[in-house]
Design a protein around this motif. Structure first.
Motif, PDB file in Angstrom:
ATOM      1  N   MET A  66      17.921 -17.046  59.970  1.00 48.85           N
ATOM      2  CA  MET A  66      16.533 -16.749  59.637  1.00 48.85           C
ATOM      3  C   MET A  66      15.574 -17.270  60.713  1.00 48.85           C
ATOM      4  O   MET A  66      14.583 -16.615  61.042  1.00 48.85           O
ATOM      5  N   VAL A  67      15.878 -18.437  61.269  1.00 50.74           N
ATOM      6  CA  VAL A  67      15.026 -18.997  62.323  1.00 50.74           C
ATOM      7  C   VAL A  67      15.082 -18.132  63.577  1.00 50.74           C
ATOM      8  O   VAL A  67      14.052 -17.826  64.184  1.00 50.74           O
ATOM      9  N   THR A  68      16.289 -17.715  63.980  1.00 54.26           N
ATOM     10  CA  THR A  68      16.417 -16.881  65.173  1.00 54.26           C
ATOM     11  C   THR A  68      15.760 -15.524  64.974  1.00 54.26           C
ATOM     12  O   THR A  68      15.267 -14.918  65.927  1.00 54.26           O
ATOM     13  N   ASP A  69      15.731 -15.035  63.735  1.00 51.56           N
ATOM     14  CA  ASP A  69      15.043 -13.777  63.436  1.00 51.56           C
ATOM     15  C   ASP A  69      13.563 -13.895  63.780  1.00 51.56           C
ATOM     16  O   ASP A  69      12.969 -12.989  64.373  1.00 51.56           O
ATOM     17  N   LYS A  70      12.960 -15.010  63.426  1.00 54.28           N
ATOM     18  CA  LYS A  70      11.550 -15.245  63.729  1.00 54.28           C
ATOM     19  C   LYS A  70      11.333 -15.482  65.219  1.00 54.28           C
ATOM     20  O   LYS A  70      10.426 -14.921  65.830  1.00 54.28           O
ATOM     21  N   VAL A  71      12.209 -16.304  65.814  1.00 56.59           N
ATOM     22  CA  VAL A  71      12.034 -16.701  67.212  1.00 56.59           C
ATOM     23  C   VAL A  71      12.213 -15.527  68.158  1.00 56.59           C
ATOM     24  O   VAL A  71      11.416 -15.344  69.089  1.00 56.59           O
ATOM     25  N   ASP A  72      13.254 -14.703  67.949  1.00 57.34           N
ATOM     26  CA  ASP A  72      13.498 -13.625  68.915  1.00 57.34           C
ATOM     27  C   ASP A  72      12.366 -12.594  68.921  1.00 57.34           C
ATOM     28  O   ASP A  72      12.003 -12.066  69.971  1.00 57.34           O
ATOM     29  N   GLY A  73      11.793 -12.330  67.751  1.00 54.03           N
ATOM     30  CA  GLY A  73      10.663 -11.408  67.701  1.00 54.03           C
ATOM     31  C   GLY A  73       9.440 -11.957  68.423  1.00 54.03           C
ATOM     32  O   GLY A  73       8.760 -11.233  69.165  1.00 54.03           O
ATOM     33  N   GLY A 131       5.875  -5.992  52.130  1.00 56.55           N
ATOM     34  CA  GLY A 131       7.171  -6.070  52.775  1.00 56.55           C
ATOM     35  C   GLY A 131       7.389  -7.408  53.444  1.00 56.55           C
ATOM     36  O   GLY A 131       8.498  -7.949  53.440  1.00 56.55           O
ATOM     37  N   LYS A 132       6.321  -7.961  54.025  1.00 61.55           N
ATOM     38  CA  LYS A 132       6.435  -9.276  54.666  1.00 61.55           C
ATOM     39  C   LYS A 132       6.683 -10.369  53.628  1.00 61.55           C
ATOM     40  O   LYS A 132       7.504 -11.268  53.842  1.00 61.55           O
ATOM     41  N   TRP A 133       5.969 -10.274  52.500  1.00 60.44           N
ATOM     42  CA  TRP A 133       6.191 -11.256  51.435  1.00 60.44           C
ATOM     43  C   TRP A 133       7.585 -11.104  50.837  1.00 60.44           C
ATOM     44  O   TRP A 133       8.217 -12.094  50.454  1.00 60.44           O
ATOM     45  N   LYS A 134       8.062  -9.875  50.778  1.00 61.66           N
ATOM     46  CA  LYS A 134       9.422  -9.626  50.275  1.00 61.66           C
ATOM     47  C   LYS A 134      10.444 -10.311  51.157  1.00 61.66           C
ATOM     48  O   LYS A 134      11.378 -10.947  50.659  1.00 61.66           O
ATOM     49  N   THR A 160      10.639  -6.006  46.584  1.00 60.11           N
ATOM     50  CA  THR A 160      11.499  -5.027  47.244  1.00 60.11           C
ATOM     51  C   THR A 160      11.233  -3.629  46.699  1.00 60.11           C
ATOM     52  O   THR A 160      11.111  -2.658  47.460  1.00 60.11           O
ATOM     53  N   LEU A 161      11.133  -3.513  45.392  1.00 61.89           N
ATOM     54  CA  LEU A 161      10.848  -2.223  44.774  1.00 61.89           C
ATOM     55  C   LEU A 161       9.456  -1.732  45.158  1.00 61.89           C
ATOM     56  O   LEU A 161       9.270  -0.557  45.503  1.00 61.89           O
ATOM     57  N   TRP A 162       8.474  -2.623  45.091  1.00 62.06           N
ATOM     58  CA  TRP A 162       7.095  -2.222  45.368  1.00 62.06           C
ATOM     59  C   TRP A 162       6.912  -1.830  46.835  1.00 62.06           C
ATOM     60  O   TRP A 162       6.294  -0.797  47.140  1.00 62.06           O
ATOM     61  N   SER A 163       7.436  -2.645  47.756  1.00 60.94           N
ATOM     62  CA  SER A 163       7.294  -2.326  49.174  1.00 60.94           C
ATOM     63  C   SER A 163       8.052  -1.050  49.536  1.00 60.94           C
ATOM     64  O   SER A 163       7.631  -0.290  50.405  1.00 60.94           O
ATOM     65  N   GLY A 164       9.184  -0.813  48.852  1.00 62.53           N
ATOM     66  CA  GLY A 164       9.910   0.432  49.061  1.00 62.53           C
ATOM     67  C   GLY A 164       9.099   1.626  48.616  1.00 62.53           C
ATOM     68  O   GLY A 164       9.051   2.660  49.303  1.00 62.53           O
ATOM     69  N   TYR A 165       8.443   1.489  47.471  1.00 59.49           N
ATOM     70  CA  TYR A 165       7.562   2.560  46.994  1.00 59.49           C
ATOM     71  C   TYR A 165       6.436   2.824  47.991  1.00 59.49           C
ATOM     72  O   TYR A 165       6.143   3.983  48.321  1.00 59.49           O
ATOM     73  N   GLU A 166       5.817   1.757  48.509  1.00 58.78           N
ATOM     74  CA  GLU A 166       4.725   1.907  49.479  1.00 58.78           C
ATOM     75  C   GLU A 166       5.216   2.594  50.755  1.00 58.78           C
ATOM     76  O   GLU A 166       4.516   3.444  51.326  1.00 58.78           O
ATOM     77  N   PHE A 167       6.417   2.238  51.192  1.00 54.55           N
ATOM     78  CA  PHE A 167       6.961   2.822  52.415  1.00 54.55           C
ATOM     79  C   PHE A 167       7.160   4.329  52.261  1.00 54.55           C
ATOM     80  O   PHE A 167       6.693   5.121  53.089  1.00 54.55           O
ATOM     81  N   PHE A 168       7.857   4.738  51.196  1.00 56.50           N
ATOM     82  CA  PHE A 168       8.119   6.162  51.010  1.00 56.50           C
ATOM     83  C   PHE A 168       6.839   6.940  50.704  1.00 56.50           C
ATOM     84  O   PHE A 168       6.708   8.099  51.084  1.00 56.50           O
ATOM     85  N   ARG A 169       5.876   6.288  50.061  1.00 60.76           N
ATOM     86  CA  ARG A 169       4.578   6.926  49.847  1.00 60.76           C
ATOM     87  C   ARG A 169       3.880   7.197  51.173  1.00 60.76           C
ATOM     88  O   ARG A 169       3.347   8.290  51.392  1.00 60.76           O
ATOM     89  N   ASP A 170       3.898   6.222  52.066  1.00 59.24           N
ATOM     90  CA  ASP A 170       3.256   6.384  53.369  1.00 59.24           C
ATOM     91  C   ASP A 170       3.971   7.428  54.222  1.00 59.24           C
ATOM     92  O   ASP A 170       3.332   8.172  54.976  1.00 59.24           O
TER      93      ASP A 170
END
Length: 216
Positions: free
Chosen positions: A61-68, A142-145, A189-199
């Motif tokens: 998880m730390v490397t995920d943040k650092v590499d970005g 999605g970020k909070w998820k 996860t459900l809510w952000s997925g809904y927002e993604f497919f809506r967009d």
């Protein structure tokens, strides 16, 4: 004058795939089977191995943040990174969901795991294939998820119910917090997925409308 100026600036050289952010992403991918093996060692009942599993998940998880952060700060964003980074993220969290479902062996945990994995990989594959020409910004949900998932899966990787003595009560309390975070992550996860497919649907309608206007 001895020469002419075109007024054009040379195009910036594309960054090499052999850079630190991509190395960290590759490390994260390689850690996936290691994390799964350690998590499930001795049937997931070993306090020592579960603690090591938590350490591996924490590093991922730390490397995920650092590499970005490094890739954006040093302009090292590559095509490899764009593809490998989300795959690495989904692989490590997917392994955590599956491993914890095997350990907990409850219908509700397996249900959460299946729903989350279907949503995560559907969104990832859609981003990498169909949406090459369409940019869908990451929603705040999605970020909070992602944060809720990381906290929940990290805590559940720990041997919270396997410890005893003075750690017994703190372990049970932390386990309850982890389950609460897991439920929050599931809803997000459900809510952000809904927002993604809506967009996505809205962008498709916009593109179709623009094509019809230009054809007319």
């Amino acid at each position: 004058m001895t020469g002419t100026s075109t007024g054009q600036t040379p195009a910036a050289a594309k960054p090499s795939n052999f850079n630190l952010p991509n190395a960290l992403t590759t490390l994260r991918i390689l850690l996936v089977p290691v994390y799964g093996w350690v998590l499930l060692h001795d049937g997931g009942d070993s306090v020592t191995w579960r603690t090591v599993a938590w350490g591996i998940f924490f590093v991922a998880m730390v490397t995920d943040k650092v590499d970005g952060d490094i890739a954006r700060a040093r302009n090292l964003v590559t095509d490899f990174g764009k593809i490998a980074d989300p795959i690495a993220d989904k692989a490590i969290t997917g392994m955590a969901f599956i491993g914890l479902s095997i350990i907990m062996d409850t219908w509700w945990m397996w249900t959460i795991t299946v729903v989350v994995l279907v949503r995560e990989w559907a969104v990832t594959l859609l981003r990498l294939s169909v949406l090459k020409s369409v940019v869908i910004a990451a929603a705040q949900s999605g970020k909070w998820k992602t944060v809720a998932q990381a906290l929940a899966l990290g805590l559940l990787s720990l041997p919270l119910l396997e410890v005893d003595g003075w750690l017994d009560v703190p372990g049970e309390v932390t386990y309850g917090v982890a389950i609460a975070l897991l439920l929050v992550a599931f809803v997000l996860t459900l809510w952000s997925g809904y927002e993604f497919f809506r967009d996505v649907w809205r962008q498709r309608d916009t593109l179709r409308g623009g094509s019809k206007s230009s054809a007319a």
